[in-house]
Design a protein around this motif. Sequence first.
Motif, mmCIF file in Angstrom:
data_model
loop_
_atom_site.group_PDB
_atom_site.id
_atom_site.type_symbol
_atom_site.label_atom_id
_atom_site.label_comp_id
_atom_site.label_asym_id
_atom_site.label_seq_id
_atom_site.Cartn_x
_atom_site.Cartn_y
_atom_site.Cartn_z
ATOM 1 N N ASP A 272 0.883 -1.157 0.000
ATOM 2 C CA ASP A 272 0.000 0.000 0.000
ATOM 3 C C ASP A 272 0.924 1.212 0.000
ATOM 4 O O ASP A 272 1.520 1.554 1.034
ATOM 5 C CB ASP A 272 -0.896 -0.017 1.234
ATOM 6 C CG ASP A 272 -1.739 1.246 1.375
ATOM 7 O OD1 ASP A 272 -1.677 2.113 0.478
ATOM 8 O OD2 ASP A 272 -2.445 1.379 2.397
ATOM 9 N N MET A 273 1.065 1.868 -1.148
ATOM 10 C CA MET A 273 2.056 2.935 -1.275
ATOM 11 C C MET A 273 1.747 4.105 -0.344
ATOM 12 O O MET A 273 2.659 4.792 0.128
ATOM 13 C CB MET A 273 2.143 3.408 -2.725
ATOM 14 C CG MET A 273 2.499 2.305 -3.715
ATOM 15 S SD MET A 273 4.010 1.399 -3.282
ATOM 16 C CE MET A 273 5.254 2.663 -3.525
ATOM 17 N N GLN A 274 0.470 4.329 -0.070
ATOM 18 C CA GLN A 274 0.102 5.413 0.830
ATOM 19 C C GLN A 274 0.709 5.205 2.211
ATOM 20 O O GLN A 274 1.217 6.141 2.847
ATOM 21 C CB GLN A 274 -1.425 5.510 0.935
ATOM 22 C CG GLN A 274 -1.936 6.723 1.685
ATOM 23 C CD GLN A 274 -1.817 8.011 0.884
ATOM 24 O OE1 GLN A 274 -1.937 8.001 -0.333
ATOM 25 N NE2 GLN A 274 -1.561 9.121 1.577
ATOM 26 N N SER A 275 0.694 3.951 2.673
ATOM 27 C CA SER A 275 1.179 3.662 4.028
ATOM 28 C C SER A 275 2.693 3.758 4.139
ATOM 29 O O SER A 275 3.231 3.850 5.246
ATOM 30 C CB SER A 275 0.718 2.257 4.449
ATOM 31 O OG SER A 275 1.393 1.259 3.682
ATOM 32 N N LEU A 276 3.398 3.740 3.001
ATOM 33 C CA LEU A 276 4.853 3.806 3.037
ATOM 34 C C LEU A 276 5.375 5.227 3.232
ATOM 35 O O LEU A 276 6.567 5.426 3.468
ATOM 36 C CB LEU A 276 5.440 3.217 1.749
ATOM 37 C CG LEU A 276 5.204 1.724 1.539
ATOM 38 C CD1 LEU A 276 5.753 1.281 0.192
ATOM 39 C CD2 LEU A 276 5.817 0.900 2.664
ATOM 40 N N GLY A 277 4.492 6.203 3.087
ATOM 41 C CA GLY A 277 4.881 7.583 3.344
ATOM 42 C C GLY A 277 5.304 8.325 2.092
ATOM 43 O O GLY A 277 5.719 7.726 1.097
ATOM 44 N N ALA A 278 5.229 9.647 2.154
ATOM 45 C CA ALA A 278 5.484 10.487 0.988
ATOM 46 C C ALA A 278 6.926 10.418 0.522
ATOM 47 O O ALA A 278 7.218 10.610 -0.664
ATOM 48 C CB ALA A 278 5.103 11.936 1.305
ATOM 49 N N GLY A 279 7.856 10.135 1.419
ATOM 50 C CA GLY A 279 9.272 10.133 1.051
ATOM 51 C C GLY A 279 9.803 8.796 0.600
ATOM 52 O O GLY A 279 11.010 8.672 0.343
ATOM 53 N N PHE A 280 8.928 7.771 0.452
ATOM 54 C CA PHE A 280 9.416 6.432 0.101
ATOM 55 C C PHE A 280 10.034 6.411 -1.286
ATOM 56 O O PHE A 280 9.526 7.007 -2.234
ATOM 57 C CB PHE A 280 8.266 5.426 0.161
ATOM 58 C CG PHE A 280 8.658 4.037 -0.272
ATOM 59 C CD1 PHE A 280 9.347 3.197 0.587
ATOM 60 C CD2 PHE A 280 8.350 3.588 -1.544
ATOM 61 C CE1 PHE A 280 9.723 1.921 0.178
ATOM 62 C CE2 PHE A 280 8.712 2.317 -1.961
ATOM 63 C CZ PHE A 280 9.402 1.488 -1.092
ATOM 64 N N ASP A 281 11.154 5.709 -1.405
ATOM 65 C CA ASP A 281 11.853 5.510 -2.668
ATOM 66 C C ASP A 281 12.001 4.013 -2.892
ATOM 67 O O ASP A 281 12.265 3.260 -1.946
ATOM 68 C CB ASP A 281 13.235 6.170 -2.595
ATOM 69 C CG ASP A 281 13.922 6.261 -3.947
ATOM 70 O OD1 ASP A 281 14.248 5.199 -4.518
ATOM 71 O OD2 ASP A 281 14.163 7.388 -4.422
#
Length: 405
Positions: A272-281
Amino acid sequence: MISKADVVVIGSGGLGAATAYYLSKRGGFSVALVDKHEIGSQTSPRAAGMVSCARKSDLMIGLIKDACRKIEAFTEETGQPLDWVHSGSLKIARRPQDAEVIEDDFERGRRTGLDVELISPEEASGLNPFLQPTGVVAAMRIGDDRYFDPAQVAVGFATAAAANGATLLPKTDVRAVNIVGGTVIGVTTANGVIESPVVVDAAGAWTRQVAEASGIRVPLVPTRQQLIVTEPLDGARADLPMIRIMDAAVYTRPCQGGFLWGVYEETPRFFDMQSLGAGFDVKDMPLDIGVLHAAADEVKDQLPFLQTAKVREFRGGIPTMTADGHHILGPAAGVTGFYFASGCNVAGLSISPTVGEALAAWIVDGKPPVDLSPMSVMRFKDQSWSEDQLERDAAWQYRHFYGAV
């Protein structure tokens, strides 16, 4: 920062960058290629870079054949480097039911003009001595297949698009696609608003996040894909055919004096990309080499070198899977000016030249050059789905990418 564009493409992976390039090549259009990270830096350069021509449908075979021609002409057309090798490949069945699939693949391939041949396990081993014939019941040689350097494709298309006048906006996070009365009017980014009547959601692992911020649902799942590049091995050559073992979903190809290899595991990890946070790479994605160790053990009779080869690089990306194994391309239902280029199903980079050109034509001319309705998001417009069912179906498509039954 620009304030207006005729088309905004969100996401600079292979699909997005190719779409931006072919739009810019048309001329007369202002194109902005926007990415929350550096251009072409996420999943695309971490892919395997393998082109598989013997696909499950005539449509996909036709698209892949065209992509092969574009890969060969990439440098001449774009002025950017692309290293590729026309190695061919070997598709390997270890079970009678998978041998039947190979027979079907052979007939379909022959009918559609592919260079395919049914060969014995011993002949397959002769073509690539790193493959042992033990336990192999059927094999097919696909002469059309090739591989390329995945790190060069998206960056190459983006650079060529910029040379044609496109604006590249790295490190520009799109917060929402602005829609009024069912019509796209632009995007809101962290750096301001860009007015535009057309937006392409090619955000890769973030496709759903971009779409759902604007109230559009799309059924795809960001999925972890992992692979290993080995240290150089005696006897490894760039022209050895790639190998795909169907039931184990293990693949390998030559790479810098050794081999690149990976697996489409039975129970992939979804994000879930939302749960990984805005700065996830994507480079920070958690990896699990145990998955690769288990896969190497599963094919130890056919590819024994995988158990002993030293690891030079262990990397992964986040491709997007769909419930039916088809891409998600074209206009969104009920919204004028919103297009998708996603749902790559672990085959996006290899087909990106053809998809990018087709989507550019769809946007400019109002229709693609070939019938892409099996890939249209419209096929889901009257359907509802649960996340659990979507993940189950996507996991099945991931594991069975090579057609094992």
